[in-house]
Design a protein around this motif. Structure first.
Motif, PDB file in Angstrom:
ATOM      1  N   LYS A  32       0.768  -1.232  -0.061  1.00  0.00           N
ATOM      2  CA  LYS A  32      -0.015   0.121   0.225  1.00  0.00           C
ATOM      3  C   LYS A  32       0.686   1.752   0.149  1.00  0.00           C
ATOM      4  N   ARG A  87      -2.371   0.898  -3.704  1.00  0.00           N
ATOM      5  CA  ARG A  87      -2.299   0.752  -4.387  1.00  0.00           C
ATOM      6  C   ARG A  87      -2.028   1.335  -5.575  1.00  0.00           C
ATOM      7  N   CYS A  92      -0.743  -3.965  -9.445  1.00  0.00           N
ATOM      8  CA  CYS A  92      -1.558  -4.784  -8.814  1.00  0.00           C
ATOM      9  C   CYS A  92      -2.199  -5.202  -9.531  1.00  0.00           C
TER      10      CYS A  92
END
Length: 616
Positions: A32, A87, A92
């Motif tokens: 994150k 993110r 991702c």
């Protein structure tokens, strides 16, 4: 997995064909970058069919930070929102990052206001899903908006292959056509795609496009309805229609007559939906929010709700109030179905213009036979356009949300109380242990007596534990039920003394917390066992043990225990049984009044300013 890209300059859209998407390589766990707060309208966004994905551009648009992601793709990929928010898009979801990257850079660098894509997903060379996508920038954020309305469009059989191709062509170009012969209409599938509905048997008898035209555009279509148009005359117009799901669309119309040997046969028409090309308001994501109201049964948009002429509600309104749309009239008395008078008074002030804002939660009874109302939240605000007063608002059925929150509260409360119950059991066992230590010295030569005493005490405590687990609130117990059950248990244990008549008067509506009723049951246990064993001799007739408990005022409760035996000899109460009773009375801050006259009476008074003592 393979992709093919092609740009269509007329539509200004890039078409991307995606073959055999491998979901396992789409999502990757990544660290994150930042915490993300939910959007103000998050609950509303979750109600609509389109996915509105929000990002913060970084590195001049080379990458994006995900601040909101639509539920549809998350569900398809089985991704938890917590694993994706905050993110980097490139880390991702690298496949989709690369897919949209160049389009994002164009809107970030102001080279384009809006970028359009059409994603065609194929499974084993069969088209399974069409997604229309818009990439745009608004107030420093990037929005990627996906519309998943057209799914599995090619599931027809091979025998319908030609119709399938025509449908696909019309869907891609947002076009449709019709012709009228012998006073009957024939409509292609593209028309129904534009209208957003399925065909009806009655469609052949009337013009399903022109009948939806806005009042301002009615004049434009009058000449199109003329059955005697010149042979070579072609009509070109742009008209606006309001579909059944209340969407405003702009259509480009091309109409021309058909003749056979100078005899008029009918009229042919071609329509193209050009709404997205003309409507600059598409650049505002709020339009997609409003569109979503047409798909929600628990959420409604209200426009001018107090105006009997211009009012307009989305379908969710009628579902919430429990009235069919076709049966609703503006004189329907909403106020009489609202449970709170203060809410009705405030609504009437809003209607009269005394207040300009309304934000209340209230109960709503759909009809007189409904015992359980729903809970609604209503938000209204007045505004002026050209000195004319208008009102806009939202009506939301929040019944299920409240029930879920209450259920969570109950579960959390039960967890706390169960811990407390276990703690009290531990304390009770410590009390019993101290009793054992006392009796070990007193009855060292009579171990069976110790066991008998402990058995009766444990049974009294087991009653409490069983009732606690069955209780709805886990905190308070019915005193009458507890004492009555204890009496039955003691009768079984003391079966050899079954010639004693037990008389008990306990108010059936009297409740007490477990912390208070525990020592009271132990007191009753000690008094009962002592009385049964020592109060009566063989000459005692009509043996009786009497128990009575009541509230005598707002601050004190009184418990009376009396037998008609030979009378207590140790009036100073110095034996072990009496010591245990006095220690338990002290635990509840009580006082004891002993009377020996035609038997023995114990009158115990104790304060009720405890956690809870009273009536339910």
């Amino acid at each position: 997995m393979n992709i093919e890209k092609k740009y269509f300059p007329i539509e200004k859209v890039e078409e991307v064909k995606i073959y055999d998407l491998n979901k396992e390589v789409i999502f990757y766990n990544s660290p994150k970058v930042t915490d993300v707060e939910p959007l103000e309208f998050e609950s509303i966004l979750n109600q609509i069919s389109s996915d509105i994905n929000q990002f913060i551009p970084v590195d001049n648009g080379e990458d994006l930070i995900i601040t909101r992601f639509g539920k549809t793709l998350l569900q398809r990929l089985n991704i938890n929102p917590k694993d994706i928010l905050g993110r980097r898009f490139s880390e991702c979801l690298p496949f989709y990052h690369n897919l949209f990257k160049e389009h994002v850079k164009k809107v970030v660098n102001k080279k384009s206001k809006i970028e359009k894509l059409r994603l065609l997903y194929f499974e084993e060379n069969t088209l399974s899903l069409i997604v229309t996508t818009i990439v745009m920038e608004k107030n420093g954020h990037i929005y990627i908006i996906n519309n998943y309305e057209a799914e599995s469009i090619t599931k027809t059989s091979a025998s319908n292959n030609q119709n399938e191709k025509l449908y696909l062509i019309e869907y891609m170009s947002q076009t449709g056509s019709y012709y009228k012969t012998n006073n009957k209409y024939t409509w292609t599938n593209g028309i129904y795609n534009i209208l957003g509905r399925h065909p009806k048997s009655s469609d052949k008898y009337y013009n399903i496009i022109f009948d939806l035209a806005l009042k301002e555009d009615k004049e434009k279509i009058k000449k199109a309805m003329n059955e005697n148009l010149p042979r070579k005359m072609e009509i070109k117009e742009k008209i606006r229609i309001k579909t059944e799901n209340r969407k405003i669309k702009t259509l480009e119309c091309n109409l021309y007559p058909k003749y056979n040997n100078n005899e008029y046969v009918g009229i042919y028409g071609f329509f193209k939906d050009i709404s997205s090309e003309l409507d600059s308001s598409i650049l505002n994501p709020i339009d997609y929010i409003l569109n979503g109201f047409t798909h929600s049964q628990k959420l409604a948009l209200l426009l001018d709700p107090f105006n009997p002429v211009t009012y307009s509600f989305t379908d969710g309104f009628y579902n919430i109030i429990g009235v069919k749309k076709q049966e609703y009239t503006h004189n329907y008395n909403i106020y009489k179905h609202i449970g709170e008078k203060k809410v009705v008074e405030k609504l009437k002030k809003m209607e009269s213009g005394e207040v300009n804002k309304f934000d209340e939660t209230f109960t709503f009874y759909k009809d007189k036979t409904t015992k359980k109302p729903i809970t609604c939240e209503l938000i209204l605000e007045n505004f002026y356009v050209n000195n004319e007063l208008h009102t806009i608002g939202f009506l939301i059925d929040i019944t299920q949300d409240i029930e879920k929150r209450e259920h969570i509260k109950i579960i959390e409360k039960q967890k706390i109380i169960i811990k407390e119950v276990h703690h009290r059991i531990k304390n009770n066992l410590q009390i019993l242990n101290s009793f054992i230590n006392l009796e070990k010295r007193e009855y060292s030569k009579e171990p069976e007596l110790i066991i008998e005493h402990m058995q009766s005490r444990l049974n009294s405590l087991s009653i409490l534990h069983a009732q606690t687990c069955e209780s709805l609130d886990f905190e308070n117990l019915n005193v009458n039920e507890a004492i009555t059950q204890q009496e039955k248990t003691l009768n079984n244990l003391l079966s050899s003394h079954n010639d004693i008549n037990f008389i008990t008067y306990i108010d059936s509506e009297l409740w007490m917390p477990i912390s208070l009723i525990t020592p009271i049951l132990l007191i009753i246990n000690e008094l009962t066992t002592n009385s049964v064993k020592h109060a009566f001799n063989d000459n005692t007739k009509n043996k009786q043990i009497y128990k009575h408990m009541k509230l005598i005022d707002g601050e004190t409760c009184e418990f009376v225990f009396k037998d008609n035996g030979i009378g207590l000899k140790d009036t100073k109460m110095q034996n072990l049984g009496s010591v245990i009773i006095k220690s338990l009375i002290k635990q509840i801050n009580g006082t004891l009044e002993l009377t020996v006259n035609n038997g023995t009476q114990f009158k115990i008074k104790f304060p009720i300013n405890q956690e809870y003592v009273g009536y339910k």
